[in-house]
Scaffold this active site. Sequence first.
Site, PDB file in Angstrom:
ATOM      1  N   HIS A 217       0.843  -1.198   0.000  1.00 21.57           N
ATOM      2  CA  HIS A 217       0.000   0.000   0.000  1.00 21.57           C
ATOM      3  C   HIS A 217       0.865   1.230   0.000  1.00 21.57           C
ATOM      4  O   HIS A 217       0.488   2.269   0.500  1.00 21.57           O
ATOM      5  CB  HIS A 217      -0.884   0.048   1.237  1.00 21.57           C
ATOM      6  CG  HIS A 217      -1.775  -1.122   1.338  1.00 21.57           C
ATOM      7  ND1 HIS A 217      -1.405  -2.272   1.963  1.00 21.57           N
ATOM      8  CD2 HIS A 217      -3.014  -1.330   0.853  1.00 21.57           C
ATOM      9  CE1 HIS A 217      -2.398  -3.147   1.873  1.00 21.57           C
ATOM     10  NE2 HIS A 217      -3.375  -2.597   1.206  1.00 21.57           N
ATOM     11  N   THR A 451      -9.816   1.226   8.447  1.00 22.12           N
ATOM     12  CA  THR A 451      -9.979   1.121   9.895  1.00 22.12           C
ATOM     13  C   THR A 451     -10.811   2.278  10.413  1.00 22.12           C
ATOM     14  O   THR A 451     -11.739   2.102  11.193  1.00 22.12           O
ATOM     15  CB  THR A 451      -8.610   1.193  10.597  1.00 22.12           C
ATOM     16  OG1 THR A 451      -7.711   0.339   9.924  1.00 22.12           O
ATOM     17  CG2 THR A 451      -8.719   0.761  12.036  1.00 22.12           C
ATOM     18  N   SER A 452     -10.452   3.473   9.981  1.00 25.09           N
ATOM     19  CA  SER A 452     -11.155   4.627  10.527  1.00 25.09           C
ATOM     20  C   SER A 452     -12.624   4.603  10.116  1.00 25.09           C
ATOM     21  O   SER A 452     -13.483   5.000  10.887  1.00 25.09           O
ATOM     22  CB  SER A 452     -10.483   5.919  10.080  1.00 25.09           C
ATOM     23  OG  SER A 452     -10.536   6.026   8.685  1.00 25.09           O
ATOM     24  N   ARG A 550      -1.817  -0.266  10.695  1.00 28.87           N
ATOM     25  CA  ARG A 550      -0.844  -0.594   9.661  1.00 28.87           C
ATOM     26  C   ARG A 550       0.445   0.205   9.814  1.00 28.87           C
ATOM     27  O   ARG A 550       1.428  -0.044   9.123  1.00 28.87           O
ATOM     28  CB  ARG A 550      -1.452  -0.441   8.282  1.00 28.87           C
ATOM     29  CG  ARG A 550      -1.676   0.956   7.829  1.00 28.87           C
ATOM     30  CD  ARG A 550      -1.934   0.977   6.347  1.00 28.87           C
ATOM     31  NE  ARG A 550      -3.335   0.801   5.985  1.00 28.87           N
ATOM     32  CZ  ARG A 550      -3.786  -0.208   5.264  1.00 28.87           C
ATOM     33  NH1 ARG A 550      -2.984  -1.142   4.859  1.00 28.87           N
ATOM     34  NH2 ARG A 550      -5.051  -0.279   4.953  1.00 28.87           N
ATOM     35  N   ASP A 563      -0.543  10.795  15.085  1.00 32.55           N
ATOM     36  CA  ASP A 563      -1.372   9.740  14.511  1.00 32.55           C
ATOM     37  C   ASP A 563      -2.486  10.385  13.683  1.00 32.55           C
ATOM     38  O   ASP A 563      -3.184  11.278  14.167  1.00 32.55           O
ATOM     39  CB  ASP A 563      -1.988   8.891  15.620  1.00 32.55           C
ATOM     40  CG  ASP A 563      -2.981   7.916  15.033  1.00 32.55           C
ATOM     41  OD1 ASP A 563      -2.544   7.023  14.285  1.00 32.55           O
ATOM     42  OD2 ASP A 563      -4.199   8.074  15.272  1.00 32.55           O
ATOM     43  N   GLY A 565      -5.427   9.379  12.685  1.00 34.68           N
ATOM     44  CA  GLY A 565      -6.789   9.221  13.209  1.00 34.68           C
ATOM     45  C   GLY A 565      -7.034  10.077  14.441  1.00 34.68           C
ATOM     46  O   GLY A 565      -8.140  10.592  14.644  1.00 34.68           O
TER      47      GLY A 565
HETATM   48  P1  ADP Z   1      -6.293   2.248   7.447  1.00 34.97           P
HETATM   49  O1  ADP Z   1      -5.371   2.112   8.606  1.00 34.97           O
HETATM   50  O2  ADP Z   1      -7.146   1.047   7.263  1.00 34.97           O
HETATM   51  O3  ADP Z   1      -5.595   2.717   6.218  1.00 34.97           O
HETATM   52  P2  ADP Z   1      -7.188   4.949   7.945  1.00 34.97           P
HETATM   53  O4  ADP Z   1      -5.915   5.391   7.321  1.00 34.97           O
HETATM   54  O5  ADP Z   1      -8.427   5.607   7.465  1.00 34.97           O
HETATM   55  O6  ADP Z   1      -7.369   3.389   7.861  1.00 34.97           O
HETATM   56  O7  ADP Z   1      -7.129   5.213   9.502  1.00 34.97           O
HETATM   57  C1  ADP Z   1      -5.941   5.061  10.206  1.00 34.97           C
HETATM   58  C2  ADP Z   1      -6.229   5.413  11.653  1.00 34.97           C
HETATM   59  O8  ADP Z   1      -7.041   4.431  12.255  1.00 34.97           O
HETATM   60  C3  ADP Z   1      -4.974   5.439  12.501  1.00 34.97           C
HETATM   61  O9  ADP Z   1      -4.334   6.669  12.402  1.00 34.97           O
HETATM   62  C4  ADP Z   1      -5.530   5.195  13.894  1.00 34.97           C
HETATM   63  O10 ADP Z   1      -5.935   6.390  14.515  1.00 34.97           O
HETATM   64  C5  ADP Z   1      -6.764   4.392  13.630  1.00 34.97           C
HETATM   65  N1  ADP Z   1      -6.567   2.998  14.041  1.00 34.97           N
HETATM   66  C6  ADP Z   1      -5.852   2.041  13.430  1.00 34.97           C
HETATM   67  N2  ADP Z   1      -5.948   0.878  14.116  1.00 34.97           N
HETATM   68  C7  ADP Z   1      -6.740   1.135  15.181  1.00 34.97           C
HETATM   69  C8  ADP Z   1      -7.233   0.359  16.272  1.00 34.97           C
HETATM   70  N3  ADP Z   1      -6.927  -0.929  16.388  1.00 34.97           N
HETATM   71  N4  ADP Z   1      -8.015   0.958  17.181  1.00 34.97           N
HETATM   72  C9  ADP Z   1      -8.346   2.269  17.074  1.00 34.97           C
HETATM   73  N5  ADP Z   1      -7.922   3.040  16.063  1.00 34.97           N
HETATM   74  C10 ADP Z   1      -7.138   2.484  15.137  1.00 34.97           C
HETATM   75 MG    MG Z   2      -4.609   4.564   6.101  1.00 41.66          MG
END
Ligand code: ADP
Ligand code: MG
Length: 592
Positions: A217, A451-452, A550, A563, A565
């Site tokens: 990715h 995830t978000s 990830r 971070d 998120g």
């Molecule tokens: P992805 O990781 O699937 O690419 P996004 O980039 O949209 O999804 O979101 C990433 C955010 O998700 C991270 O910065 C973090 O804040 C949140 N995140 C990742 N894993 C977890 C988890 N297990 N619990 C809570 N928040 C998480």
């Molecule tokens: Mg992401």
Amino acid sequence: MTRLFNDPTAFADELVEGFVAANRRWVRRVEGGVARRQRTPEGQVAVVIGGGSGHYPAFGGLVGPGLAHGAAMGNLFASPSSQQVYAVAKAAENGGGVFLSYGNYAGDVLNFDTAQQRLNDEGIPCRTVTVTDDISSAPVDEISRRRGIAGDLTVFKVAGAAAAEGADLEEVVRVATLANDRTRSIGVAFSGCTLPGADAPLFEVPEGRMAVGLGIHGEPGISETDVPTADGLAELFVTSLLNELPPSVEDANGQRAAVILNGLGTVKYEELFVVYRSVARLLEEAGVTVVEPEVGELVTSFDMAGASLTILWLDDELERLWSAPTDTPAYRKGSVGAATGGEEFGDDAADALDDEGDSESAALPEASPASRAAASVVTALLETLSGTMDEHADELGRIDSVAGDGDHGIGMQRGASAALGAAKDALARDAGAGTVLTRAGDAWSNRAGGTSGALWGLALTTLGTRIGDDRDPAAADIAEAVQAAVDAIRGVGKAEVGDKTMVDAIVPFAARFREELDRGSAPGDALAAAALAATEAAAATSDLMPRMGRARPHAEKSLGSPDPGAHSFALIVTAIADALPTVAAQPEQGTS
Ligand code: ADP
Ligand code: MG
């Protein structure tokens, strides 16, 4: 560099449309992705794979007899939503249960697990094997945390062949687990990939250098070296994989192995053949017999220049399944014969798709006038939220690309705008605040993926369920609902404070909100104070190393950067706190 696109946010949907138009012999479009053109024979296990788009031929290109029955196709580099996975599974399933398989990424795990739960709840047996072949992504004693790269193909192939042979669900799980246990990969990159519409690659590798241990990715590599010769790369690949034999393989000498030399996007087939020449020689020198190798693009990373080597260490059973015939748009071997296919779906079914399920016409639950008034405030605040994500999408993408995959901005934008659309629709049909929130949450997770997307969708539906449709929620009700949403996010994502995720900002937000209310502050003031706490906590994540999600394999890279998120959460609650006084004073505004 991606040159050919229309509206970048429509790219993922448009590519599925074109893919189906070009491959009607094999696939039909279904909600959430594609399924085989032919109905799954009754009682056969349906193998459903999936992941983000940008990895072609994974995942849609691997659907057909002998391999997958369906593929959930998410947005670019974003996991499909649980609704997408569920919908594809339902389209593919025909009495034999569902086998799910995909690369091990946090967002995919959340969404596929939710879909699995829903299928099981409906009485459809469903099991999962996640692929964990990438030796660079975690040490061997944490093998279950490794991510999946081109080893996806060996695991999917073995599972698909077993299903075609008539194996039951338990048996498909067994052989797929065995294949995953005996598959190892390593990859390198020479340059990053650029998503459609983005003006810079997700990461850059200096000229003449090579990132070792890349993900698929655009996650940056684990270390960096000078670009070797083709022979030098073959040597690095083969030595790395011979140094990490699976526990069930004592000695490489005398083994038989399936081998994939995979191009990640813009490495020429001719270059791959030059590398493969040495891979083949080195394996032969190590006493390994290569069985039906593949050299080409099997699991890509958009336009990334890079390559990976995958070895599946065979036993008799795995060799039979690896060698079994298959016929898919992008991967074929042997002859599957005419007998494998069930009844075909007609052209209409193969092409027609009404996948915008957001404005269901079913009646909405009754709501009290007070709750309907609150619903219009909620909708106006969702408008603020969505606008904030539009404004910050690029910045969030950049932060996510430091150690993640760069999709956080796109994902949040897409989710928030879907949530707003669903909220407006529900509001126009006289929904209460609770229903507006649950509808918005469903739409968010369905459209955003990642995830978000899963976690924000869950948060909104939890808020909605708690708040209900019968009253104007008092401050204490809201504090309780917020706490329930926090608990739900922690329950599903399993992250704790300090893991460098959105939880780091959400937990202090909820705590400060409650404290301020207990002290007698007005709700608006409590929210403003809580937003400030979230902002400080999000900024403080810059000093943390990620332990979840990830970004974890790239922990050091993310030091000094917040971070994504946590940062987006802080931006959202700050904007909402700012907007609240105006919105609450004029509840009719901003809801048209
Ligand atoms: P992805 O990781 O699937 O690419 P996004 O980039 O949209 O999804 O979101 C990433 C955010 O998700 C991270 O910065 C973090 O804040 C949140 N995140 C990742 N894993 C977890 C988890 N297990 N619990 C809570 N928040 C998480
Ligand atoms: Mg992401």
